[in-house]
Design a protein around this motif. Structure first.
Motif, mmCIF file in Angstrom:
data_model
loop_
_atom_site.group_PDB
_atom_site.id
_atom_site.type_symbol
_atom_site.label_atom_id
_atom_site.label_comp_id
_atom_site.label_asym_id
_atom_site.label_seq_id
_atom_site.Cartn_x
_atom_site.Cartn_y
_atom_site.Cartn_z
ATOM 1 N N GLN A 292 0.847 -1.177 0.000
ATOM 2 C CA GLN A 292 0.000 0.000 0.000
ATOM 3 C C GLN A 292 0.891 1.237 0.000
ATOM 4 O O GLN A 292 1.622 1.482 0.944
ATOM 5 C CB GLN A 292 -0.914 0.016 1.236
ATOM 6 C CG GLN A 292 -2.014 -1.036 1.191
ATOM 7 C CD GLN A 292 -2.995 -0.859 2.320
ATOM 8 O OE1 GLN A 292 -2.816 -0.022 3.191
ATOM 9 N NE2 GLN A 292 -4.056 -1.647 2.299
ATOM 10 N N THR A 294 -0.114 4.290 0.051
ATOM 11 C CA THR A 294 -0.667 5.331 0.913
ATOM 12 C C THR A 294 -1.549 4.690 1.970
ATOM 13 O O THR A 294 -2.382 3.830 1.664
ATOM 14 C CB THR A 294 -1.488 6.345 0.093
ATOM 15 O OG1 THR A 294 -0.669 6.889 -0.937
ATOM 16 C CG2 THR A 294 -1.975 7.473 0.982
ATOM 17 N N GLU A 296 -4.538 5.018 4.597
ATOM 18 C CA GLU A 296 -5.734 5.832 4.812
ATOM 19 C C GLU A 296 -5.945 6.049 6.313
ATOM 20 O O GLU A 296 -5.993 5.092 7.083
ATOM 21 C CB GLU A 296 -6.963 5.153 4.216
ATOM 22 C CG GLU A 296 -6.922 5.012 2.704
ATOM 23 C CD GLU A 296 -7.141 6.353 1.992
ATOM 24 O OE1 GLU A 296 -7.674 7.284 2.639
ATOM 25 O OE2 GLU A 296 -6.786 6.455 0.793
ATOM 26 N N LYS A 298 -8.375 7.212 9.352
ATOM 27 C CA LYS A 298 -9.795 7.342 9.674
ATOM 28 C C LYS A 298 -9.983 8.435 10.716
ATOM 29 O O LYS A 298 -9.173 8.573 11.630
ATOM 30 C CB LYS A 298 -10.350 6.010 10.187
ATOM 31 C CG LYS A 298 -10.336 4.908 9.141
ATOM 32 C CD LYS A 298 -10.978 3.636 9.665
ATOM 33 C CE LYS A 298 -11.000 2.552 8.584
ATOM 34 N NZ LYS A 298 -11.639 1.295 9.080
ATOM 35 N N ARG A 316 -3.029 9.407 3.930
ATOM 36 C CA ARG A 316 -4.096 10.175 3.277
ATOM 37 C C ARG A 316 -5.283 10.316 4.230
ATOM 38 O O ARG A 316 -5.700 9.349 4.843
ATOM 39 C CB ARG A 316 -4.540 9.486 1.986
ATOM 40 C CG ARG A 316 -5.616 10.226 1.188
ATOM 41 C CD ARG A 316 -5.865 9.493 -0.133
ATOM 42 N NE ARG A 316 -6.935 10.093 -0.905
ATOM 43 C CZ ARG A 316 -8.216 9.738 -0.816
ATOM 44 N NH1 ARG A 316 -8.568 8.759 0.029
ATOM 45 N NH2 ARG A 316 -9.134 10.324 -1.564
ATOM 46 N N PHE A 317 -5.783 11.534 4.338
ATOM 47 C CA PHE A 317 -6.937 11.799 5.194
ATOM 48 C C PHE A 317 -7.999 12.515 4.366
ATOM 49 O O PHE A 317 -7.761 13.607 3.845
ATOM 50 C CB PHE A 317 -6.534 12.656 6.395
ATOM 51 C CG PHE A 317 -7.657 12.948 7.341
ATOM 52 C CD1 PHE A 317 -7.963 14.258 7.713
ATOM 53 C CD2 PHE A 317 -8.420 11.930 7.872
ATOM 54 C CE1 PHE A 317 -9.001 14.534 8.582
ATOM 55 C CE2 PHE A 317 -9.452 12.195 8.748
ATOM 56 C CZ PHE A 317 -9.754 13.496 9.102
ATOM 57 N N ALA A 318 -9.158 11.872 4.236
ATOM 58 C CA ALA A 318 -10.260 12.428 3.443
ATOM 59 C C ALA A 318 -11.521 12.459 4.296
ATOM 60 O O ALA A 318 -12.278 11.477 4.346
ATOM 61 C CB ALA A 318 -10.484 11.592 2.183
ATOM 62 N N LYS A 368 -9.018 16.972 0.560
ATOM 63 C CA LYS A 368 -8.250 15.760 0.871
ATOM 64 C C LYS A 368 -6.839 16.176 1.275
ATOM 65 O O LYS A 368 -6.254 17.084 0.681
ATOM 66 C CB LYS A 368 -8.208 14.813 -0.321
ATOM 67 C CG LYS A 368 -9.579 14.249 -0.702
ATOM 68 C CD LYS A 368 -9.478 13.357 -1.909
ATOM 69 C CE LYS A 368 -10.833 12.730 -2.239
ATOM 70 N NZ LYS A 368 -11.885 13.738 -2.523
#
Length: 520
Positions: A292, A294, A296, A298, A316-318, A368
Protein backbone atom coordinates in the motif's frame (compact mmCIF):
# COMPACT_ATOMS: atom_id res chain seq x y z
CA UNK A 1 36.91 -16.78 43.29
CA UNK A 2 33.57 -16.38 41.50
CA UNK A 3 30.32 -18.30 41.75
CA UNK A 4 27.40 -18.39 39.33
CA UNK A 5 24.30 -20.49 39.92
CA UNK A 6 20.70 -20.80 38.78
CA UNK A 7 18.26 -21.46 41.60
CA UNK A 8 14.55 -22.09 42.00
CA UNK A 9 12.70 -19.95 44.55
CA UNK A 10 9.20 -20.70 45.78
CA UNK A 11 6.55 -18.41 47.24
CA UNK A 12 8.32 -19.01 50.55
CA UNK A 13 11.63 -17.27 51.01
CA UNK A 14 14.96 -18.94 50.18
CA UNK A 15 18.25 -18.30 51.96
CA UNK A 16 21.81 -18.78 50.74
CA UNK A 17 25.01 -18.33 52.72
CA UNK A 18 28.61 -17.67 51.77
CA UNK A 19 31.78 -16.87 53.68
CA UNK A 20 34.23 -13.96 53.42
CA UNK A 21 37.21 -14.96 55.53
CA UNK A 22 39.32 -11.79 55.51
CA UNK A 23 38.57 -8.13 56.21
CA UNK A 24 38.86 -5.50 53.45
CA UNK A 25 37.85 -7.99 50.76
CA UNK A 26 36.10 -6.74 47.59
CA UNK A 27 32.64 -8.24 47.15
CA UNK A 28 30.08 -8.18 44.35
CA UNK A 29 26.70 -9.95 44.29
CA UNK A 30 24.44 -9.78 41.20
CA UNK A 31 20.89 -11.19 41.16
CA UNK A 32 19.00 -11.70 37.90
CA UNK A 33 15.25 -12.52 38.17
CA UNK A 34 14.24 -14.85 35.35
CA UNK A 35 10.47 -14.82 35.02
CA UNK A 36 8.95 -13.04 38.04
CA UNK A 37 9.84 -10.06 40.28
CA UNK A 38 11.90 -10.81 43.38
CA UNK A 39 12.42 -9.27 46.76
CA UNK A 40 15.98 -9.90 47.91
CA UNK A 41 18.18 -8.79 50.80
CA UNK A 42 21.89 -9.19 51.54
CA UNK A 43 22.95 -9.12 55.20
CA UNK A 44 26.14 -9.72 57.17
CA UNK A 45 26.62 -11.77 60.31
CA UNK A 46 30.03 -11.40 61.93
CA UNK A 47 31.96 -14.62 62.45
CA UNK A 48 31.83 -16.01 66.03
CA UNK A 49 35.13 -15.63 67.87
CA UNK A 50 34.77 -18.92 69.80
CA UNK A 51 36.67 -21.88 68.49
CA UNK A 52 35.59 -25.50 68.48
CA UNK A 53 37.16 -28.86 69.25
CA UNK A 54 38.23 -28.58 72.93
CA UNK A 55 40.50 -25.62 72.43
CA UNK A 56 42.15 -27.05 69.37
CA UNK A 57 41.98 -23.67 67.65
CA UNK A 58 40.32 -25.15 64.55
CA UNK A 59 37.48 -22.99 63.25
CA UNK A 60 33.97 -24.34 63.42
CA UNK A 61 32.59 -25.79 60.20
CA UNK A 62 30.44 -23.46 58.11
CA UNK A 63 27.28 -25.51 58.68
CA UNK A 64 27.71 -25.24 62.49
CA UNK A 65 28.24 -21.48 62.27
CA UNK A 66 25.10 -21.15 60.17
CA UNK A 67 23.09 -23.09 62.72
CA UNK A 68 24.40 -20.86 65.53
CA UNK A 69 23.26 -17.64 63.86
CA UNK A 70 20.29 -18.83 61.77
CA UNK A 71 17.83 -16.99 64.02
CA UNK A 72 20.00 -13.95 64.71
CA UNK A 73 19.42 -10.61 63.03
CA UNK A 74 22.35 -9.64 60.81
CA UNK A 75 23.29 -6.21 59.47
CA UNK A 76 21.33 -5.43 56.30
CA UNK A 77 23.68 -4.30 53.51
CA UNK A 78 21.33 -4.04 50.54
CA UNK A 79 17.75 -4.79 49.50
CA UNK A 80 15.78 -4.61 46.26
CA UNK A 81 12.28 -5.32 44.93
CA UNK A 82 11.53 -5.77 41.23
CA UNK A 83 12.45 -7.70 38.10
CA UNK A 84 15.52 -5.75 36.98
CA UNK A 85 19.06 -7.13 37.07
CA UNK A 86 20.43 -5.54 40.26
CA UNK A 87 23.72 -5.80 42.10
CA UNK A 88 25.54 -5.01 45.34
CA UNK A 89 29.23 -4.10 45.13
CA UNK A 90 31.72 -3.08 47.80
CA UNK A 91 35.43 -2.44 47.39
CA UNK A 92 36.14 -3.35 51.03
CA UNK A 93 33.91 -5.81 52.86
CA UNK A 94 34.45 -7.18 56.37
CA UNK A 95 34.90 -10.84 57.09
CA UNK A 96 31.83 -12.77 58.16
CA UNK A 97 29.02 -15.01 57.09
CA UNK A 98 26.85 -13.36 54.42
CA UNK A 99 23.21 -14.26 53.93
CA UNK A 100 21.27 -13.74 50.68
CA UNK A 101 17.52 -13.97 51.29
CA UNK A 102 15.07 -14.05 48.37
CA UNK A 103 11.30 -14.02 48.13
CA UNK A 104 8.98 -14.33 45.13
CA UNK A 105 5.58 -12.81 45.90
CA UNK A 106 3.86 -13.79 42.65
CA UNK A 107 4.76 -17.40 41.83
CA UNK A 108 7.45 -20.05 42.02
CA UNK A 109 10.29 -18.85 39.84
CA UNK A 110 14.00 -19.03 39.03
CA UNK A 111 16.77 -16.55 39.41
CA UNK A 112 20.47 -16.32 38.66
CA UNK A 113 23.03 -15.17 41.23
CA UNK A 114 26.66 -14.28 40.66
CA UNK A 115 28.91 -13.64 43.66
CA UNK A 116 32.61 -12.89 43.55
CA UNK A 117 35.42 -11.56 45.74
CA UNK A 118 37.45 -10.55 42.67
CA UNK A 119 35.07 -8.26 40.73
CA UNK A 120 37.86 -6.21 39.13
CA UNK A 121 39.51 -9.16 37.43
CA UNK A 122 36.37 -11.21 36.74
CA UNK A 123 34.28 -8.78 34.65
CA UNK A 124 31.87 -11.62 33.83
CA UNK A 125 29.10 -9.42 32.41
CA UNK A 126 29.81 -7.97 28.95
CA UNK A 127 29.74 -4.18 28.66
CA UNK A 128 27.25 -2.29 26.49
CA UNK A 129 28.28 0.45 24.04
CA UNK A 130 27.45 4.12 24.68
CA UNK A 131 24.37 3.78 22.48
CA UNK A 132 22.81 0.44 23.53
CA UNK A 133 19.82 0.53 21.18
CA UNK A 134 18.92 -2.11 18.61
CA UNK A 135 18.10 -0.43 15.29
CA UNK A 136 15.79 -1.69 12.57
CA UNK A 137 17.74 -0.97 9.38
CA UNK A 138 15.50 -2.76 6.88
CA UNK A 139 11.87 -3.83 7.00
CA UNK A 140 10.09 -6.19 4.62
CA UNK A 141 6.95 -8.29 4.55
CA UNK A 142 8.68 -11.37 5.98
CA UNK A 143 12.12 -10.04 7.00
CA UNK A 144 13.55 -7.50 9.43
CA UNK A 145 17.21 -6.52 9.53
CA UNK A 146 18.63 -5.51 12.92
CA UNK A 147 21.90 -3.76 13.73
CA UNK A 148 23.56 -2.69 16.96
CA UNK A 149 26.89 -1.25 18.06
CA UNK A 150 29.49 -3.85 19.16
CA UNK A 151 30.21 -4.50 22.82
CA UNK A 152 33.46 -2.97 24.16
CA UNK A 153 34.11 -6.35 25.78
CA UNK A 154 34.94 -7.69 22.33
CA UNK A 155 36.38 -4.61 20.61
CA UNK A 156 38.52 -3.27 23.48
CA UNK A 157 39.01 -6.08 26.01
CA UNK A 158 39.34 -8.73 23.27
CA UNK A 159 37.27 -11.23 25.24
CA UNK A 160 35.27 -13.87 23.36
CA UNK A 161 31.60 -12.95 23.10
CA UNK A 162 28.56 -13.96 21.11
CA UNK A 163 25.27 -12.23 20.38
CA UNK A 164 21.86 -13.85 20.74
CA UNK A 165 18.78 -12.41 19.03
CA UNK A 166 15.33 -13.07 20.49
CA UNK A 167 12.10 -12.59 18.54
CA UNK A 168 8.56 -12.76 19.91
CA UNK A 169 5.13 -11.13 19.54
CA UNK A 170 4.43 -10.17 23.16
CA UNK A 171 7.01 -7.85 24.74
CA UNK A 172 10.71 -7.09 25.17
CA UNK A 173 12.81 -9.02 27.69
CA UNK A 174 15.20 -7.65 30.35
CA UNK A 175 17.50 -10.67 30.63
CA UNK A 176 18.47 -13.79 28.73
CA UNK A 177 17.41 -16.04 31.60
CA UNK A 178 13.93 -14.48 31.36
CA UNK A 179 13.92 -15.63 27.74
CA UNK A 180 15.06 -19.11 28.71
CA UNK A 181 12.41 -19.29 31.43
CA UNK A 182 9.80 -18.50 28.79
CA UNK A 183 11.23 -21.07 26.39
CA UNK A 184 10.77 -23.97 28.79
CA UNK A 185 9.01 -24.69 32.05
CA UNK A 186 11.71 -27.26 32.84
CA UNK A 187 14.79 -25.72 34.48
CA UNK A 188 17.06 -28.18 32.64
CA UNK A 189 17.53 -25.60 29.88
CA UNK A 190 19.59 -23.39 32.18
CA UNK A 191 23.30 -23.30 31.50
CA UNK A 192 25.92 -23.22 34.23
CA UNK A 193 29.47 -21.91 33.85
CA UNK A 194 32.00 -24.32 32.43
CA UNK A 195 33.82 -26.56 34.92
CA UNK A 196 37.39 -25.53 35.51
CA UNK A 197 36.78 -21.96 34.37
CA UNK A 198 34.59 -20.55 37.13
CA UNK A 199 34.27 -23.07 39.92
CA UNK A 200 34.69 -26.60 41.10
CA UNK A 201 32.66 -28.62 43.64
CA UNK A 202 35.20 -27.60 46.26
CA UNK A 203 34.52 -23.94 45.49
CA UNK A 204 30.83 -24.39 46.23
CA UNK A 205 31.50 -25.71 49.71
CA UNK A 206 34.16 -23.09 50.37
CA UNK A 207 31.97 -20.20 49.26
CA UNK A 208 29.09 -21.50 51.31
CA UNK A 209 26.25 -22.23 48.89
CA UNK A 210 24.03 -25.09 50.16
CA UNK A 211 25.55 -28.44 49.37
CA UNK A 212 22.13 -30.05 48.81
CA UNK A 213 21.81 -28.07 45.56
CA UNK A 214 25.22 -29.20 44.34
CA UNK A 215 24.06 -32.34 42.61
CA UNK A 216 21.43 -30.46 40.65
CA UNK A 217 23.86 -27.73 39.63
CA UNK A 218 26.54 -30.19 38.58
CA UNK A 219 24.07 -31.85 36.22
CA UNK A 220 24.17 -28.69 34.10
CA UNK A 221 27.93 -28.71 33.73
CA UNK A 222 27.94 -31.26 30.93
CA UNK A 223 25.77 -29.16 28.61
CA UNK A 224 28.06 -27.69 25.93
CA UNK A 225 28.05 -23.99 25.13
CA UNK A 226 27.34 -22.78 21.59
CA UNK A 227 30.53 -22.19 19.62
CA UNK A 228 31.38 -18.73 18.35
CA UNK A 229 30.17 -18.06 14.83
CA UNK A 230 27.77 -20.99 14.81
CA UNK A 231 24.04 -20.31 14.46
CA UNK A 232 22.11 -22.11 17.18
CA UNK A 233 18.35 -22.21 16.58
CA UNK A 234 15.86 -22.93 19.33
CA UNK A 235 12.30 -23.50 18.10
CA UNK A 236 10.14 -24.67 21.00
CA UNK A 237 6.34 -24.78 21.04
CA UNK A 238 6.00 -21.32 22.56
CA UNK A 239 5.85 -18.35 20.20
CA UNK A 240 9.41 -17.17 20.80
CA UNK A 241 12.64 -17.71 18.91
CA UNK A 242 16.24 -17.43 20.13
CA UNK A 243 19.10 -17.36 17.63
CA UNK A 244 22.77 -17.10 18.65
CA UNK A 245 24.84 -15.70 15.77
CA UNK A 246 28.44 -15.45 17.01
CA UNK A 247 30.12 -12.05 17.07
CA UNK A 248 28.30 -10.37 14.16
CA UNK A 249 26.41 -7.17 15.05
CA UNK A 250 23.95 -7.22 12.15
CA UNK A 251 21.34 -9.86 11.53
CA UNK A 252 18.32 -10.40 9.28
CA UNK A 253 15.35 -12.20 10.80
CA UNK A 254 13.42 -14.18 8.19
CA UNK A 255 10.24 -16.27 7.91
CA UNK A 256 8.12 -13.62 9.66
CA UNK A 257 4.42 -13.06 9.01
CA UNK A 258 3.36 -9.99 7.01
CA UNK A 259 1.58 -7.12 8.80
CA UNK A 260 2.56 -8.49 12.23
CA UNK A 261 4.22 -6.69 15.11
CA UNK A 262 7.34 -8.33 16.53
CA UNK A 263 9.59 -7.49 19.47
CA UNK A 264 13.34 -7.87 19.04
CA UNK A 265 15.98 -8.19 21.77
CA UNK A 266 19.74 -8.63 21.53
CA UNK A 267 21.89 -10.09 24.31
CA UNK A 268 25.68 -10.14 24.40
CA UNK A 269 27.11 -13.15 26.23
CA UNK A 270 30.64 -13.64 27.55
CA UNK A 271 31.70 -17.04 26.23
CA UNK A 272 34.05 -17.63 29.16
CA UNK A 273 31.60 -16.86 31.97
CA UNK A 274 28.27 -17.51 30.17
CA UNK A 275 27.03 -14.21 31.65
CA UNK A 276 24.98 -11.94 29.41
CA UNK A 277 23.82 -8.32 29.19
CA UNK A 278 20.71 -7.01 27.42
CA UNK A 279 20.74 -4.30 24.77
CA UNK A 280 17.71 -1.94 24.63
CA UNK A 281 15.21 -3.87 22.54
CA UNK A 282 12.92 -2.55 19.82
CA UNK A 283 9.77 -3.53 17.97
CA UNK A 284 8.51 -3.26 14.40
CA UNK A 285 5.55 -4.29 12.29
CA UNK A 286 6.31 -6.17 9.09
CA UNK A 287 4.93 -4.79 5.83
CA UNK A 288 1.55 -5.83 4.56
CA UNK A 289 1.28 -8.54 1.96
CA UNK A 290 -0.26 -6.15 -0.55
CA UNK A 291 1.92 -3.09 -0.94
CA UNK A 292 0.00 0.00 0.00
CA UNK A 293 1.66 3.16 -1.17
CA UNK A 294 -0.67 5.33 0.91
CA UNK A 295 -2.17 4.61 4.33
CA UNK A 296 -5.73 5.83 4.81
CA UNK A 297 -6.36 7.64 8.10
CA UNK A 298 -9.79 7.34 9.67
CA UNK A 299 -11.32 10.33 11.44
CA UNK A 300 -10.57 10.16 15.19
CA UNK A 301 -8.69 6.84 15.06
CA UNK A 302 -5.09 6.48 16.26
CA UNK A 303 -2.74 4.88 13.72
CA UNK A 304 0.68 3.43 14.50
CA UNK A 305 3.27 4.22 11.82
CA UNK A 306 6.78 2.87 11.30
CA UNK A 307 9.23 4.78 9.08
CA UNK A 308 12.55 3.14 8.29
CA UNK A 309 15.83 5.06 8.39
CA UNK A 310 15.93 7.58 5.53
CA UNK A 311 12.60 6.14 4.37
CA UNK A 312 9.27 7.82 3.68
CA UNK A 313 5.64 7.02 4.39
CA UNK A 314 2.54 8.57 2.82
CA UNK A 315 -0.78 8.94 4.66
CA UNK A 316 -4.10 10.17 3.28
CA UNK A 317 -6.94 11.80 5.19
CA UNK A 318 -10.26 12.43 3.44
CA UNK A 319 -13.00 13.65 5.84
CA UNK A 320 -16.45 12.44 4.84
CA UNK A 321 -18.22 15.63 6.01
CA UNK A 322 -17.62 19.33 5.51
CA UNK A 323 -15.32 20.81 8.12
CA UNK A 324 -13.77 24.09 9.19
CA UNK A 325 -10.52 22.71 10.55
CA UNK A 326 -8.48 19.53 10.97
CA UNK A 327 -6.59 18.70 14.16
CA UNK A 328 -3.45 16.63 13.61
CA UNK A 329 -1.95 14.97 16.68
CA UNK A 330 1.52 13.37 16.39
CA UNK A 331 3.43 11.47 19.08
CA UNK A 332 6.97 10.60 17.93
CA UNK A 333 8.18 7.58 19.92
CA UNK A 334 11.90 7.66 19.13
CA UNK A 335 13.94 9.99 16.92
CA UNK A 336 12.66 13.11 15.20
CA UNK A 337 11.16 12.97 11.71
CA UNK A 338 9.96 15.41 9.09
CA UNK A 339 6.27 15.95 8.28
CA UNK A 340 4.69 17.66 5.29
CA UNK A 341 0.95 18.20 4.88
CA UNK A 342 -0.71 19.19 1.60
CA UNK A 343 -4.37 20.03 1.11
CA UNK A 344 -5.45 19.32 -2.46
CA UNK A 345 -1.84 19.79 -3.53
CA UNK A 346 -1.22 23.03 -1.58
CA UNK A 347 1.52 22.87 1.03
CA UNK A 348 0.11 23.71 4.49
CA UNK A 349 2.81 22.45 6.83
CA UNK A 350 6.45 21.38 6.68
CA UNK A 351 8.60 20.95 9.79
CA UNK A 352 10.51 18.50 11.97
CA UNK A 353 8.60 16.79 14.76
CA UNK A 354 10.06 15.42 17.99
CA UNK A 355 8.07 14.29 21.01
CA UNK A 356 4.44 15.44 21.12
CA UNK A 357 2.99 17.94 18.64
CA UNK A 358 -0.50 19.12 17.79
CA UNK A 359 -1.34 21.08 14.61
CA UNK A 360 -4.49 22.96 13.60
CA UNK A 361 -5.08 23.04 9.84
CA UNK A 362 -7.69 25.23 8.11
CA UNK A 363 -10.36 23.10 6.49
CA UNK A 364 -12.10 23.24 3.15
CA UNK A 365 -15.23 21.45 1.86
CA UNK A 366 -14.46 18.06 0.31
CA UNK A 367 -10.73 18.63 0.82
CA UNK A 368 -8.25 15.76 0.87
CA UNK A 369 -5.01 15.85 2.86
CA UNK A 370 -1.79 14.09 1.91
CA UNK A 371 0.72 13.60 4.75
CA UNK A 372 4.34 12.71 4.01
CA UNK A 373 6.54 11.39 6.82
CA UNK A 374 10.29 11.19 6.23
CA UNK A 375 12.68 9.32 8.54
CA UNK A 376 16.01 10.76 9.60
CA UNK A 377 19.54 9.50 9.00
CA UNK A 378 20.11 8.26 12.57
CA UNK A 379 17.62 5.43 12.73
CA UNK A 380 14.09 4.21 12.22
CA UNK A 381 11.14 6.21 13.55
CA UNK A 382 7.91 5.09 15.18
CA UNK A 383 4.97 7.34 15.87
CA UNK A 384 1.29 7.50 16.68
CA UNK A 385 -0.81 9.83 14.53
CA UNK A 386 -4.42 10.99 14.84
CA UNK A 387 -6.33 13.19 12.40
CA UNK A 388 -9.82 14.44 13.23
CA UNK A 389 -12.40 17.07 12.31
CA UNK A 390 -13.95 16.66 15.79
CA UNK A 391 -11.18 17.48 18.27
CA UNK A 392 -13.59 17.28 21.21
CA UNK A 393 -14.01 13.56 20.52
CA UNK A 394 -10.40 12.70 19.88
CA UNK A 395 -8.91 9.60 21.48
CA UNK A 396 -5.83 11.44 22.76
CA UNK A 397 -6.04 13.68 25.83
CA UNK A 398 -5.77 17.42 25.38
CA UNK A 399 -2.39 18.89 26.29
CA UNK A 400 -1.19 22.26 27.50
CA UNK A 401 1.40 24.10 25.41
CA UNK A 402 4.00 23.44 28.11
CA UNK A 403 4.38 19.77 29.11
CA UNK A 404 7.30 20.26 31.47
CA UNK A 405 7.28 19.22 35.13
CA UNK A 406 8.43 21.98 37.46
CA UNK A 407 10.28 21.10 40.67
CA UNK A 408 10.37 23.52 43.61
CA UNK A 409 13.93 23.56 44.87
CA UNK A 410 13.10 25.39 48.11
CA UNK A 411 10.52 22.74 49.03
CA UNK A 412 12.95 19.84 48.71
CA UNK A 413 13.58 17.82 51.88
CA UNK A 414 15.58 14.69 52.64
CA UNK A 415 12.53 12.51 52.01
CA UNK A 416 10.27 14.44 49.64
CA UNK A 417 10.09 16.57 46.51
CA UNK A 418 7.31 18.92 45.40
CA UNK A 419 6.47 19.32 41.72
CA UNK A 420 3.80 20.98 39.58
CA UNK A 421 2.48 20.61 36.04
CA UNK A 422 -0.12 22.24 33.83
CA UNK A 423 -3.49 20.84 32.79
CA UNK A 424 -6.21 22.00 30.41
CA UNK A 425 -9.91 22.88 30.43
CA UNK A 426 -10.70 19.22 29.79
CA UNK A 427 -10.99 16.91 32.79
CA UNK A 428 -8.27 14.27 32.47
CA UNK A 429 -6.67 11.61 34.61
CA UNK A 430 -3.05 12.20 35.59
CA UNK A 431 -0.74 9.52 37.02
CA UNK A 432 2.70 10.25 38.45
CA UNK A 433 5.51 7.70 38.71
CA UNK A 434 8.93 7.80 40.37
CA UNK A 435 12.10 5.78 39.81
CA UNK A 436 15.45 6.05 41.60
CA UNK A 437 18.33 6.72 39.17
CA UNK A 438 22.09 7.27 39.39
CA UNK A 439 23.48 10.73 40.05
CA UNK A 440 24.92 10.98 36.52
CA UNK A 441 21.58 10.17 34.90
CA UNK A 442 20.56 12.69 32.24
CA UNK A 443 17.79 13.26 29.72
CA UNK A 444 19.99 12.26 26.76
CA UNK A 445 20.34 8.85 28.36
CA UNK A 446 16.60 8.69 28.89
CA UNK A 447 15.94 9.56 25.25
CA UNK A 448 18.31 6.85 24.05
CA UNK A 449 16.93 4.14 26.26
CA UNK A 450 13.16 4.49 26.24
CA UNK A 451 10.39 4.41 23.71
CA UNK A 452 8.44 7.59 24.56
CA UNK A 453 5.13 6.05 23.46
CA UNK A 454 5.15 3.45 26.21
CA UNK A 455 2.33 4.09 28.69
CA UNK A 456 1.96 3.61 32.45
CA UNK A 457 0.94 -0.02 31.90
CA UNK A 458 4.63 -0.76 31.24
CA UNK A 459 5.74 0.64 34.60
CA UNK A 460 6.24 -1.30 37.82
CA UNK A 461 3.47 -1.02 40.39
CA UNK A 462 6.05 -0.04 43.01
CA UNK A 463 6.95 3.08 40.96
CA UNK A 464 3.41 4.47 41.00
CA UNK A 465 2.89 7.44 43.32
CA UNK A 466 -0.76 8.32 42.67
CA UNK A 467 -3.42 9.12 40.06
CA UNK A 468 -5.72 12.15 40.16
CA UNK A 469 -8.25 14.06 38.05
CA UNK A 470 -8.14 17.82 37.57
CA UNK A 471 -8.96 20.63 35.15
CA UNK A 472 -9.88 24.31 35.20
CA UNK A 473 -11.98 26.46 32.90
CA UNK A 474 -9.49 29.23 33.65
CA UNK A 475 -6.25 28.19 31.97
CA UNK A 476 -4.31 30.49 34.29
CA UNK A 477 -5.39 28.23 37.18
CA UNK A 478 -5.04 24.88 35.38
CA UNK A 479 -2.03 23.86 37.44
CA UNK A 480 -1.64 21.24 40.13
CA UNK A 481 1.08 20.46 42.65
CA UNK A 482 2.02 17.24 44.32
CA UNK A 483 4.51 16.27 47.04
CA UNK A 484 6.19 12.91 46.53
CA UNK A 485 7.08 11.45 49.91
CA UNK A 486 9.00 8.43 51.15
CA UNK A 487 12.21 9.24 49.27
CA UNK A 488 15.75 8.56 50.45
CA UNK A 489 18.19 11.36 51.41
CA UNK A 490 20.71 12.43 48.77
CA UNK A 491 19.14 10.30 46.04
CA UNK A 492 18.11 11.20 42.47
CA UNK A 493 14.66 10.27 41.19
CA UNK A 494 13.17 10.33 37.71
CA UNK A 495 9.59 11.64 37.77
CA UNK A 496 7.09 10.98 34.97
CA UNK A 497 3.55 12.31 34.61
CA UNK A 498 1.13 10.52 32.27
CA UNK A 499 -2.14 12.10 31.13
CA UNK A 500 -4.73 9.52 30.09
CA UNK A 501 -7.49 10.41 27.65
CA UNK A 502 -11.05 9.16 27.47
CA UNK A 503 -10.06 6.68 24.78
CA UNK A 504 -7.44 5.13 27.04
CA UNK A 505 -4.44 6.53 25.16
CA UNK A 506 -1.80 8.11 27.34
CA UNK A 507 0.79 10.82 26.75
CA UNK A 508 3.85 11.32 28.93
CA UNK A 509 4.97 14.78 29.99
CA UNK A 510 8.67 15.63 29.77
CA UNK A 511 10.55 13.63 32.40
CA UNK A 512 12.06 15.44 35.37
CA UNK A 513 14.99 14.41 37.54
CA UNK A 514 14.87 15.62 41.16
CA UNK A 515 17.36 15.07 43.96
CA UNK A 516 16.53 15.03 47.66
CA UNK A 517 18.62 16.93 50.15
CA UNK A 518 21.43 14.93 51.70
CA UNK A 519 21.30 16.69 55.08
CA UNK A 520 18.28 18.19 56.82
Amino acid sequence: MAQAQYHPVSLNDSRYFFMVEEDNTPLSVTVTPCDAPLEWKLSLQELPEETSGEGSGDPEPLEQQKQQIINEEGTELFSYKGNDVEYFISSSSPSGLYQLELLSTEKDTHFKVYATTTPESDQPYPELPYDPRVDVTSLGRTTVTLAWKPSPTASLLKQPIQYCVVINKEHNFKSLCAVEAKLSADDAFMMAPKPGLDFSPFDFAHFGFPSDNLGKERSFLTKPSPKLGRHVYSRPKVDIQKICIGNKNIFTVSDLKPDTQYYFDVFVANSNSNMSTAYVGTFARTKEEAKQKTVELKDGKVTDVFVKRKGAKFLRFAPVSSHQKVTLFIHSCLDALQIQVRRDGKLLLSQNVEGIRQFQLRGKPKAKYLIRLKGNKKGASMLKILATTRPSKQAFPSLPEDTRIKAFDKLRTCSSATVAWLGTQERNKFCIYKKEVDENYNEDQKRREQNQCLGPDTRKKSEKVLCKYFHSQNLQKAVTTETIKGLQPGKSYLLDVYVIGHGGHSVKYQSKVVKTRKFC
